[in-house]
Design a protein around this motif. Structure first.
Motif, short mmCIF file in Angstrom:
data_model
loop_
_atom_site.label_atom_id
_atom_site.label_comp_id
_atom_site.label_asym_id
_atom_site.label_seq_id
_atom_site.Cartn_x
_atom_site.Cartn_y
_atom_site.Cartn_z
N ASP A 29 0.74 -1.07 0.09
CA ASP A 29 0.17 0.13 0.16
C ASP A 29 1.03 1.13 -0.10
O ASP A 29 2.08 1.22 0.15
N TRP A 30 0.17 2.31 -0.09
CA TRP A 30 0.99 3.45 -0.04
C TRP A 30 1.14 4.48 1.20
O TRP A 30 1.30 5.43 1.29
N ASN A 31 0.85 3.75 2.42
CA ASN A 31 0.55 4.57 3.52
C ASN A 31 2.04 5.07 3.89
O ASN A 31 2.06 6.07 4.71
N HIS A 32 3.10 4.09 3.52
CA HIS A 32 4.32 4.76 3.98
C HIS A 32 4.81 6.20 3.43
O HIS A 32 5.62 6.89 4.18
N VAL A 33 4.06 6.38 2.35
CA VAL A 33 4.58 7.76 1.75
C VAL A 33 4.18 8.95 2.64
O VAL A 33 5.10 9.80 2.95
N VAL A 34 2.83 8.96 3.20
CA VAL A 34 2.79 10.04 4.18
C VAL A 34 3.56 9.87 5.45
O VAL A 34 4.21 10.92 6.08
N TYR A 35 3.75 8.75 5.91
CA TYR A 35 4.36 8.47 7.05
C TYR A 35 5.97 9.00 7.01
O TYR A 35 6.52 9.69 7.95
N LEU A 36 6.77 8.61 5.67
CA LEU A 36 8.06 9.18 5.54
C LEU A 36 8.23 10.88 5.27
O LEU A 36 9.14 11.38 5.31
N ARG A 37 6.99 11.32 4.87
CA ARG A 37 6.91 12.85 4.98
C ARG A 37 7.36 13.53 5.95
O ARG A 37 8.25 14.71 6.12
N ASP A 38 7.32 13.10 7.27
CA ASP A 38 8.06 13.51 8.49
C ASP A 38 9.44 13.54 8.69
O ASP A 38 9.97 14.22 9.47
N PHE A 39 9.88 12.85 7.82
CA PHE A 39 11.31 12.40 7.92
C PHE A 39 12.32 13.78 6.95
O PHE A 39 12.42 13.42 6.14
N LYS A 40 12.40 14.82 8.02
CA LYS A 40 12.65 16.01 7.20
C LYS A 40 14.38 15.82 6.57
O LYS A 40 14.73 16.39 5.63
N SER A 41 14.99 14.94 7.12
CA SER A 41 16.34 14.77 6.68
C SER A 41 16.57 13.85 5.61
O SER A 41 17.72 13.47 4.91
N LEU A 42 15.49 12.92 5.45
CA LEU A 42 15.57 12.03 4.22
C LEU A 42 15.78 12.44 2.97
O LEU A 42 15.04 13.46 2.32
N LYS A 43 16.85 11.98 2.18
CA LYS A 43 17.19 12.58 0.99
C LYS A 43 17.34 11.55 -0.21
O LYS A 43 17.15 11.84 -1.18
N SER A 44 17.49 10.08 0.25
CA SER A 44 17.49 9.16 -0.68
C SER A 44 16.21 8.10 -0.21
O SER A 44 16.56 7.65 1.10
N LEU A 45 15.45 7.61 -1.18
CA LEU A 45 14.57 6.42 -1.03
C LEU A 45 14.57 5.68 -1.76
O LEU A 45 14.31 6.05 -3.04
N ASN A 46 14.68 4.20 -1.45
CA ASN A 46 14.47 3.19 -2.69
C ASN A 46 13.12 2.30 -1.97
O ASN A 46 13.35 1.65 -1.13
N THR A 47 12.15 2.16 -2.95
CA THR A 47 11.24 1.35 -2.64
C THR A 47 10.98 0.57 -3.68
O THR A 47 9.76 -0.23 -4.10
N SER A 48 11.90 0.17 -4.70
CA SER A 48 11.74 -0.56 -5.99
C SER A 48 11.32 -1.99 -5.56
O SER A 48 11.69 -2.49 -4.70
N ASP A 49 10.76 -2.75 -6.60
CA ASP A 49 10.61 -3.93 -6.28
C ASP A 49 9.32 -4.61 -5.21
O ASP A 49 9.46 -5.49 -4.54
N ASN A 50 8.69 -3.69 -4.86
CA ASN A 50 7.74 -3.73 -3.94
C ASN A 50 6.41 -3.76 -4.68
O ASN A 50 6.14 -3.14 -5.83
N PRO A 51 5.52 -4.58 -4.35
CA PRO A 51 4.14 -4.69 -4.77
C PRO A 51 3.45 -3.30 -4.81
O PRO A 51 2.84 -2.88 -6.08
N CYS A 52 3.53 -2.34 -4.04
CA CYS A 52 2.88 -0.91 -4.13
C CYS A 52 3.39 -0.15 -5.46
O CYS A 52 2.89 0.65 -6.06
N THR A 53 4.68 -0.36 -5.89
CA THR A 53 5.21 0.28 -6.86
C THR A 53 4.86 0.05 -8.43
O THR A 53 4.86 0.93 -9.18
#
Length: 478
Positions: A151-175
């Motif tokens: 699901d896409w719930n993690h997107v809003v969850y990760l929005r609060d991580f202000k220092s996050l510069k690089s994210l890889n979620t490839s090869d997950n069903p949500c993508t």
């Protein structure tokens, strides 16, 4: 042990195992310095607590254990094992990079204590929810690719991580769901890299345009939430201040209302008999609340004064400790300078002993004895001097007449004040006793070492100066 031999030995087990201390030592030797540095590394022994980086990979590790030994570890790799649970990492408070890729982890857990963590790699596991990392405020890189996130719930969850510069979620069903990438780019604007690729401004703006209305609502809700959090924090700060000032509930009419809380009928009924009684009641309420407010203001002023008194007291205490350290350092430096001179003179006397005629030997030995006794007396006098200063400082710290006299008040407030003062004094005394014991120990160890060096000097045994053999020039040279 050769690297290939180490890995081969550790991999021989056919069953999944756990991390052991012996395994950590073997890996530390294998991954430590090479050539001359490696020889010294092995010779000096393995200090696991000093390691800053270690790789525990391809070893069929099932359970994480013994990592508390790596107290200063900064970079840790546990990839390519069969780990099922994230556990026993709480002691690694300096950890900045953690690699748990290629394992069998199902739940993100036990990570919130890693406050310094900047890089978290969880590629190729069995995770279905990104969770339980709220306290990782420094997280910069997160790789959660090839898991079971659908699901896409993690997107809003990760929005609060202000220092996050690089994210890889490839090869997950949500993508695989159409529009996921735009949703991700629009709702996590702090990202610079996504799925190993730099995000262009055009991509980001296009994604924001597609979700403009939702983002606007989200920002409005976040602003409202932030305001609520600030108000809540302000309220909590005020509550702490009022409690510390012993005036909680005195800034409004709470105490007055409490007086009548158990009087449901008589008091309030009496106050409403006629207009005069009602006016008297209202005047009484105003006067009562005014007095409470005066006490409230007084409590805040007294708290400010008390905080300043504590600050000044601690400044004086710390200054006394600092002056003691400076004076002790001066005394130690002085005795070390005298030691160098006296040891050199003893060495000179001993070197000329074999060349002198027999009638002058006794005089030379007497000179050496005098120098020996001089330094021995110097050690005793200086040790007594330092211990005396330490005792004086310790006695001054234990005097309780330096603390504050607190005016008589309501019983519960007096008890609270006394409890606070008792806890504060006990904490000071506990810290001082700990410091005092450490200082006494350091002084004793220093002078014991100096006496050992003195007793190691090579003086003739037959003249009963000291019971050791001649020839220990290394100590004299020092």
């Amino acid at each position: 042990m050769h690297k290939a031999d180490t890995i081969s030995t550790l991999c021989e087990a056919t069953e999944p195992g756990v991390i052991t201390r012996d395994m950590l030592v073997s890996l530390a030797i294998d991954q430590g310095p090479k050539k001359e540095g490696g020889r010294l590394f092995r010779q000096d022994g393995i200090e696991l607590a000093e390691l800053e980086e270690i790789r525990i990979e391809f070893l069929k590790i099932l359970n994480i254990d013994h990592l508390w030994l790596l107290k200063n570890i900064v970079k840790l790799s546990l990839s390519h094992n069969v780990i099922q649970r994230i556990e026993n990492l709480n002691e690694l408070c300096h950890l900045k990079e953690l690699n748990l890729s290629f394992n069998s982890i199902k739940i993100m857990e036990n990570l919130n204590n890693l406050h310094q963590l900047e890089i978290l790699l969880l590629y190729s596991n069995e995770i279905s929810i990104i969770q339980n990392i709220n306290d990782l405020k420094k997280l910069t890189i997160l790789n959660i690719g090839k898991n079971n996130i659908d699901d896409w719930n993690h997107v809003v969850y990760l929005r609060d991580f202000k220092s996050l510069k690089s994210l890889n979620t490839s090869d997950n069903p949500c993508t695989k769901i159409d529009g996921y990438l735009d949703y991700l780019l629009a709702f996590i604007p702090q990202l610079t890299y996504c799925q190993y690729r730099m995000i262009s401004e055009n991509e980001r703006q296009s994604a924001i345009d597609k979700h403009y209305r939702i983002i606007s609502n989200l920002k409005e809700n976040e602003a409202k939430k932030q305001t609520e959090l600030e108000l809540q924090q302000e309220f909590e700060n005020k509550t702490v201040l009022l409690f510390a000032s012993y005036v909680e509930h005195l800034d409004e009419d709470y105490l007055f209302q409490q007086i009548f809380s158990s009087d449901k009928v008589a008091g309030k009924t009496l106050s409403t008999i006629n207009e005069n009684t009602q006016n008297i009641f209202e005047e009484y309420q105003k006067s009562f609340v005014a007095i409470c407010h005066e006490l409230y203001e007084l409590g805040l002023r007294e708290n400010d004064r008390r905080v300043e008194e504590i600050r000044l007291f601690e400044v004086v205490v710390n200054e006394g400790k600092k002056n003691m350290q400076i004076e002790a350092r001066r005394i130690i430096n002085e005795i070390l300078e005298k030691k160098t001179r006296i040891f050199a003179n003893i060495k000179d006397e001993m070197e000329t002993l074999v060349e002198k005629p027999e009638q002058e030997v006794e005089s030379t030995i007497a000179n050496a004895r005098e120098l020996f006794n001089e330094f021995n007396d110097l050690l005793s006098k200086t040790q007594n001097q330092l211990l005396s200063k330490e005792i004086i400082l310790h006695d001054q710290m234990e005097k309780d007449d330096l603390f504050f006299v607190i005016d008589d008040r309501e019983k519960i407030m007096i008890n609270r004040l006394n409890n606070w003062l008792k806890e504060y004094i006990n904490r000071l005394f506990a810290d001082e006793n700990k410091r005092n014991r450490q200082q006494i120990l350091e002084i004793s160890h220093f002078f014991e070492f100096q006496r050992q060096q003195l007793n190691s000097l090579s003086l003739p045994q037959q003249l009963d100066l000291i019971n050791i053999d001649l020839g220990d020039d290394d100590m004299l040279k020092n």
